[in-house]
Design a protein around this motif. Structure first.
Motif, PDB file in Angstrom:
ATOM      1  N   PHE A 100      -0.500   5.146 -11.207  1.00  0.00           N
ATOM      2  CA  PHE A 100       0.737   4.571 -10.686  1.00  0.00           C
ATOM      3  C   PHE A 100       1.930   5.086 -11.484  1.00  0.00           C
ATOM      4  O   PHE A 100       2.930   5.550 -10.917  1.00  0.00           O
ATOM      5  CB  PHE A 100       0.666   3.041 -10.754  1.00  0.00           C
ATOM      6  CG  PHE A 100       1.988   2.351 -10.560  1.00  0.00           C
ATOM      7  CD1 PHE A 100       2.544   2.249  -9.291  1.00  0.00           C
ATOM      8  CD2 PHE A 100       2.668   1.816 -11.639  1.00  0.00           C
ATOM      9  CE1 PHE A 100       3.774   1.615  -9.109  1.00  0.00           C
ATOM     10  CE2 PHE A 100       3.890   1.179 -11.472  1.00  0.00           C
ATOM     11  CZ  PHE A 100       4.445   1.079 -10.201  1.00  0.00           C
ATOM     12  N   CYS A 101       1.836   5.005 -12.815  1.00  0.00           N
ATOM     13  CA  CYS A 101       2.968   5.411 -13.653  1.00  0.00           C
ATOM     14  C   CYS A 101       3.245   6.909 -13.539  1.00  0.00           C
ATOM     15  O   CYS A 101       4.405   7.338 -13.516  1.00  0.00           O
ATOM     16  CB  CYS A 101       2.702   5.032 -15.107  1.00  0.00           C
ATOM     17  SG  CYS A 101       2.674   3.240 -15.396  1.00  0.00           S
ATOM     18  N   LEU A 152      -9.445   3.521  -0.931  1.00  0.00           N
ATOM     19  CA  LEU A 152      -8.896   4.253  -2.065  1.00  0.00           C
ATOM     20  C   LEU A 152      -7.485   4.719  -1.740  1.00  0.00           C
ATOM     21  O   LEU A 152      -7.240   5.306  -0.685  1.00  0.00           O
ATOM     22  CB  LEU A 152      -9.770   5.458  -2.385  1.00  0.00           C
ATOM     23  CG  LEU A 152     -11.215   5.170  -2.797  1.00  0.00           C
ATOM     24  CD1 LEU A 152     -12.021   6.464  -2.831  1.00  0.00           C
ATOM     25  CD2 LEU A 152     -11.256   4.475  -4.158  1.00  0.00           C
ATOM     26  N   GLN A 153      -6.563   4.481  -2.652  1.00  0.00           N
ATOM     27  CA  GLN A 153      -5.173   4.875  -2.461  1.00  0.00           C
ATOM     28  C   GLN A 153      -4.779   5.901  -3.518  1.00  0.00           C
ATOM     29  O   GLN A 153      -4.996   5.683  -4.715  1.00  0.00           O
ATOM     30  CB  GLN A 153      -4.254   3.652  -2.559  1.00  0.00           C
ATOM     31  CG  GLN A 153      -4.599   2.528  -1.603  1.00  0.00           C
ATOM     32  CD  GLN A 153      -4.450   2.934  -0.147  1.00  0.00           C
ATOM     33  OE1 GLN A 153      -3.454   3.575   0.223  1.00  0.00           O
ATOM     34  NE2 GLN A 153      -5.402   2.555   0.680  1.00  0.00           N
ATOM     35  N   CYS A 154      -4.223   7.013  -3.058  1.00  0.00           N
ATOM     36  CA  CYS A 154      -3.784   8.069  -3.968  1.00  0.00           C
ATOM     37  C   CYS A 154      -2.341   8.454  -3.655  1.00  0.00           C
ATOM     38  O   CYS A 154      -1.840   8.211  -2.556  1.00  0.00           O
ATOM     39  CB  CYS A 154      -4.679   9.298  -3.837  1.00  0.00           C
ATOM     40  SG  CYS A 154      -6.401   9.019  -4.323  1.00  0.00           S
ATOM     41  N   ASN A 155      -1.701   9.064  -4.613  1.00  0.00           N
ATOM     42  CA  ASN A 155      -0.318   9.506  -4.449  1.00  0.00           C
ATOM     43  C   ASN A 155      -0.169  10.834  -5.163  1.00  0.00           C
ATOM     44  O   ASN A 155      -1.145  11.449  -5.571  1.00  0.00           O
ATOM     45  CB  ASN A 155       0.644   8.452  -5.019  1.00  0.00           C
ATOM     46  CG  ASN A 155       1.949   8.400  -4.266  1.00  0.00           C
ATOM     47  OD1 ASN A 155       2.433   9.406  -3.759  1.00  0.00           O
ATOM     48  ND2 ASN A 155       2.541   7.209  -4.190  1.00  0.00           N
ATOM     49  N   LEU A 172      -5.313   9.106  -8.206  1.00  0.00           N
ATOM     50  CA  LEU A 172      -5.716   7.731  -7.923  1.00  0.00           C
ATOM     51  C   LEU A 172      -4.664   6.762  -8.440  1.00  0.00           C
ATOM     52  O   LEU A 172      -4.298   6.780  -9.611  1.00  0.00           O
ATOM     53  CB  LEU A 172      -7.065   7.426  -8.588  1.00  0.00           C
ATOM     54  CG  LEU A 172      -7.618   6.018  -8.353  1.00  0.00           C
ATOM     55  CD1 LEU A 172      -7.993   5.827  -6.885  1.00  0.00           C
ATOM     56  CD2 LEU A 172      -8.832   5.755  -9.247  1.00  0.00           C
ATOM     57  N   THR A 173      -4.181   5.900  -7.561  1.00  0.00           N
ATOM     58  CA  THR A 173      -3.184   4.907  -7.946  1.00  0.00           C
ATOM     59  C   THR A 173      -3.657   3.476  -7.718  1.00  0.00           C
ATOM     60  O   THR A 173      -3.152   2.556  -8.364  1.00  0.00           O
ATOM     61  CB  THR A 173      -1.867   5.112  -7.172  1.00  0.00           C
ATOM     62  OG1 THR A 173      -2.133   5.061  -5.762  1.00  0.00           O
ATOM     63  CG2 THR A 173      -1.228   6.449  -7.520  1.00  0.00           C
ATOM     64  N   GLU A 174      -4.609   3.280  -6.804  1.00  0.00           N
ATOM     65  CA  GLU A 174      -4.991   1.914  -6.464  1.00  0.00           C
ATOM     66  C   GLU A 174      -6.314   1.890  -5.711  1.00  0.00           C
ATOM     67  O   GLU A 174      -6.666   2.849  -5.018  1.00  0.00           O
ATOM     68  CB  GLU A 174      -3.900   1.279  -5.587  1.00  0.00           C
ATOM     69  CG  GLU A 174      -4.096  -0.180  -5.247  1.00  0.00           C
ATOM     70  CD  GLU A 174      -2.810  -0.803  -4.733  1.00  0.00           C
ATOM     71  OE1 GLU A 174      -1.897  -1.064  -5.555  1.00  0.00           O
ATOM     72  OE2 GLU A 174      -2.704  -1.035  -3.513  1.00  0.00           O
ATOM     73  N   VAL A 175      -7.044   0.792  -5.852  1.00  0.00           N
ATOM     74  CA  VAL A 175      -8.172   0.509  -4.973  1.00  0.00           C
ATOM     75  C   VAL A 175      -7.904  -0.827  -4.303  1.00  0.00           C
ATOM     76  O   VAL A 175      -7.312  -1.738  -4.902  1.00  0.00           O
ATOM     77  CB  VAL A 175      -9.521   0.482  -5.725  1.00  0.00           C
ATOM     78  CG1 VAL A 175      -9.815   1.829  -6.354  1.00  0.00           C
ATOM     79  CG2 VAL A 175      -9.578  -0.629  -6.756  1.00  0.00           C
TER      80      VAL A 175
END
Length: 261
Positions: free
Chosen positions: A50-51, A211-214, A221-224
């Motif tokens: 995320f950061c 799965l969330q990626c950016n 990987l930023t979030e599940v």
């Protein structure tokens, strides 16, 4: 088998073949009274990812004391009820509910997250737990998340966050997070993450994982997000407590970054 040896065996299995099934003892999760909706989406942030993908990193990314919980696994983003029946009966679509949530009834005040809701007056024990579990509190993420996803659904804030923290703890104690932690600083196949989830929580449970990626090419990987039956929170993480979610957005290979700076 001792606890340490058992955990090592699970890790070895995940790393080498991702082929054994392990559902560890679940911590007690207090159920919440669901008001006419089917399931929750437990959203957990991979804080380093995320950061890394923020153009203007918020305070929780800049201050070392607010990043310590990232060394233990995921951190809490939110616990999101699905579209409630009473909103659906008024013609609200799922997309609109996800976009606006409770702000459909009580519009969000202009300004940052801190204006979304008054500060919470939690007991010190929950305050401390939530500070650790949710670094985004430094930016009033807790107030925004509750105002958007729970304030209009008769979910008391204290109960809501006690349950959310319990769910986070269960996930972070799982072999799935062992696999993610082992592979920090490297790239892994997206499907390997799904297989690790199924190895930890049960056959075919990968459908409950989004799965969330950016970042460039959606590779970081930023979030599940994990789908949980609203009536079976107390049974989490057993396979029959999980519900399918829409597929996430990650490239075939996923980078799992470590916190820098």
């Amino acid at each position: 088998m001792g606890v340490t040896h058992g955990k090592s065996a699970v890790k070895a299995c995940l790393v080498l073949v991702l082929g054994c099934l392990f559902v560890g003892p679940a911590a007690a999760v207090e159920p919440l009274e669901a008001e006419g909706f089917d399931h929750y989406t437990l959203a957990l942030t991979w804080h380093p990812g995320f950061c890394q993908t923020q153009g203007s990193p918020p305070r929780e990314c800049r201050e070392p004391s607010l990043r310590e919980s990232a060394d233990e696994g995921f951190v809490l983003h939110g616990l999101w009820p699905s579209l409630p029946e009473r909103f659906a009966d008024k013609g609200v679509t799922r997309q609109r509910w996800w976009s606006q949530g409770c702000f459909l009834e009580r519009p969000r005040a202009d300004g940052g997250f801190c204006r979304a809701h008054a500060p919470f007056d939690f007991e010190d024990s929950l305050d401390d737990e939530l500070d650790h579990a949710m670094p985004g509190r430094a930016s009033c993420l807790d107030r925004y998340e509750y105002a958007k996803h729970a304030a209009c659904l008769s979910l008391p804030a204290e109960d809501y966050y006690e349950t959310a923290v319990d769910l986070l703890d269960v996930v972070n104690a799982s072999a799935f997070v062992d696999y993610v932690m082992i592979h920090r600083g490297s790239d892994v196949p997206r499907n390997a993450l799904i297989q690790a989830f199924e190895a930890a929580f049960g056959e075919n449970t990968g459908r409950a994982l989004s799965l969330q990626c950016n970042g460039r090419g959606n590779r970081v990987l930023t979030e599940v997000r994990i789908g949980i039956d609203a009536e079976r929170l107390a049974g989490f993480p057993q396979a029959d407590s999980l519900v399918s979610l829409r597929r996430g957005r990650c490239a075939p290979r996923v980078s799992i970054p470590v916190m820098s700076g």
